[in-house]
Design a protein around this motif. Structure first.
Motif, PDB file in Angstrom:
ATOM      1  N   THR A   3       0.846  -1.190   0.000  1.00 10.42           N
ATOM      2  CA  THR A   3       0.000   0.000   0.000  1.00 10.42           C
ATOM      3  C   THR A   3       0.888   1.249   0.000  1.00 10.42           C
ATOM      4  OG1 THR A   3      -0.166   0.016   2.415  1.00 10.42           O
ATOM      5  CG2 THR A   3      -1.919  -1.100   1.206  1.00 10.42           C
ATOM      6  N   HIS A   4       0.401   2.278  -0.647  1.00  7.36           N
ATOM      7  CA  HIS A   4       1.118   3.553  -0.722  1.00  7.36           C
ATOM      8  C   HIS A   4       0.163   4.691  -0.413  1.00  7.36           C
ATOM      9  CE1 HIS A   4       4.607   1.743  -2.702  1.00  7.36           C
ATOM     10  NE2 HIS A   4       3.738   1.060  -3.436  1.00  7.36           N
ATOM     11  N   PHE A   5       0.668   5.689   0.310  1.00  5.53           N
ATOM     12  CA  PHE A   5      -0.078   6.924   0.542  1.00  5.53           C
ATOM     13  C   PHE A   5       0.351   7.902  -0.533  1.00  5.53           C
ATOM     14  CE2 PHE A   5      -0.758  11.098   2.445  1.00  5.53           C
ATOM     15  CZ  PHE A   5      -2.075  10.966   2.853  1.00  5.53           C
ATOM     16  N   ILE A   6      -0.608   8.455  -1.258  1.00  4.26           N
ATOM     17  CA  ILE A   6      -0.326   9.316  -2.404  1.00  4.26           C
ATOM     18  C   ILE A   6      -0.907  10.707  -2.171  1.00  4.26           C
ATOM     19  CG2 ILE A   6      -0.759   9.622  -4.884  1.00  4.26           C
ATOM     20  CD1 ILE A   6       0.844   7.110  -4.331  1.00  4.26           C
ATOM     21  N   ASN A   7      -0.138  11.711  -2.527  1.00  3.89           N
ATOM     22  CA  ASN A   7      -0.628  13.086  -2.629  1.00  3.89           C
ATOM     23  C   ASN A   7      -0.606  13.442  -4.112  1.00  3.89           C
ATOM     24  OD1 ASN A   7      -1.013  14.048   0.114  1.00  3.89           O
ATOM     25  ND2 ASN A   7       1.182  13.759   0.335  1.00  3.89           N
TER      26      ASN A   7
END
Length: 64
Positions: A3-7
């Motif tokens: 999982t990745h947190f993206i802006n």
């Protein structure tokens, strides 16, 4: 699976439906979106700021 947190910064669109499509299109470049939210709208620059969590599938091979 990772999982990745993206802006992301997305250009504002003519309609909310088109904005949703643009957001999902941009996020899918980075993985499968689990959730996303517009966290800020910059009316001066005509940009929507989006925070998202995406899943990236990884194919792992094993050596025998």
């Amino acid at each position: 699976m990772t999982t990745h947190f993206i802006n992301a910064e997305i250009d504002l669109q003519e309609s909310p439906a088109k904005l949703n499509q643009e957001i999902e299109k941009e996020l899918e470049k980075r993985g499968t979106p689990l959730r996303w939210a517009v966290t800020k709208v910059d009316t001066e620059k005509q940009k929507a700021h989006v925070e998202a969590v995406v899943v990236e599938e990884r194919n792992l091979t094993t050596n025998s």
